[in-house]
Design an enzyme around this catalytic site. Structure first.
Site, mmCIF file in Angstrom:
data_model
loop_
_atom_site.group_PDB
_atom_site.id
_atom_site.type_symbol
_atom_site.label_atom_id
_atom_site.label_comp_id
_atom_site.label_asym_id
_atom_site.label_seq_id
_atom_site.Cartn_x
_atom_site.Cartn_y
_atom_site.Cartn_z
ATOM 1 N N ALA A 1 0.835 -1.208 0.000
ATOM 2 C CA ALA A 1 0.000 0.000 0.000
ATOM 3 C C ALA A 1 0.866 1.252 0.000
ATOM 4 O O ALA A 1 0.549 2.237 -0.683
ATOM 5 C CB ALA A 1 -0.928 -0.006 1.207
ATOM 6 N N TYR A 2 1.952 1.209 0.740
ATOM 7 C CA TYR A 2 2.860 2.358 0.803
ATOM 8 C C TYR A 2 3.543 2.588 -0.543
ATOM 9 O O TYR A 2 3.573 3.712 -1.063
ATOM 10 C CB TYR A 2 3.894 2.110 1.902
#
Length: 245
Positions: free
Chosen positions: A153-154
């Site tokens: 996600a990052y």
């Protein structure tokens, strides 16, 4: 503003870690600095006080980078205080980690809001206000190349930052403003150390040929180059990771 007047910079996320080091480094180059914070005013005030004690000029203002009204106030404050804005460095970001299969979607949305929307809001204001001869510098991560598990996600959010920034560089044609991305590797900050056992930290530190973690000062040096003498570097992602990838 005359040619002898100090240049000025906004540094988001400057209350600690990389942002703090960047604010201090730009101040050492003679820039007046707006030290931005999201949730830690005390450390932001300490950063600004240190700059002032060293003979520099600094002011402090908080706000959510994804809130367009809060950021408009930030840019207005910098303009009124310094007479204009020459450099915008957007280090603000969050990094909750989990495998894709286990990532909570509320957490996912929070990551994208801060890292993607926040970068867009700040970049949009910077594109409207940075003076000729200035620089816009956003932050990505070397994880987009290292592709380590739990960072999905990052890394996704930072891939978006890279795309936005490189397009903005082309949109700034004729304005004499450079637009680049700094993509640090693993860096010794509280954000990096959070939740990692020592064995994991040691392993990550060993992955690059320098066999150590980066320091906030390492990243600040790269940023200062792009903010100052690096005028012929434009529309690029500069990986600052000791050769990890």
């Amino acid at each position: 503003m005359s040619n002898t007047a100090p240049r000025s910079a906004i540094v988001t996320g400057a209350s600690g870690g990389i942002g703090k080091a960047v604010a201090e480094r730009l101040a050492a180059d003679g820039m007046s600095v707006l030290v931005h914070y999201a949730g830690n005013p005390a450390t932001a005030e300490e950063t600004a006080a240190g700059i002032v004690a060293g003979g520099g000029t600094a002011t402090v203002l908080g706000g959510d980078v994804a809130d367009e009204d809060a950021m408009a106030r930030l840019f207005q404050h910098a303009t009124e205080t310094f007479g204009g804005i020459d450099v915008v460095v957007n280090t603000a970001g969050i990094m909750p980690l989990a495998p894709v299969a286990e990532m909570d979607l509320d957490t996912f949305d929070r990551i994208q809001r801060t890292n993607v929307r926040g970068t867009f809001v700040v970049s949009r204001l910077a594109a409207r206000t940075v003076r000729p001869g200035g620089a816009i510098i956003n932050f990505s991560t070397s994880i987009t190349r290292l592709q380590m598990p739990t960072y999905g996600a990052y890394a996704m959010s930072k891939g978006a930052v890279e795309s936005l920034t490189l397009i903005l560089a082309r949109e700034m044609r004729g304005k004499d403003v450079t637009v680049n991305v700094v993509a640090p590797g693993p860096t010794a900050t509280p954000l990096f150390f959070e939740g990692k056992p020592q064995a994991v930290i040691d392993h990550i530190a060993s992955l690059n040929p320098m066999e150590r973690l980066g320091t906030p000062q390492d990243i600040a040096e790269v940023t200062a180059f792009l903010a100052g003498p690096g005028r012929w570097v434009n529309g690029q992602v500069l990986y600052a990771n000791g050769g990890a990838a």
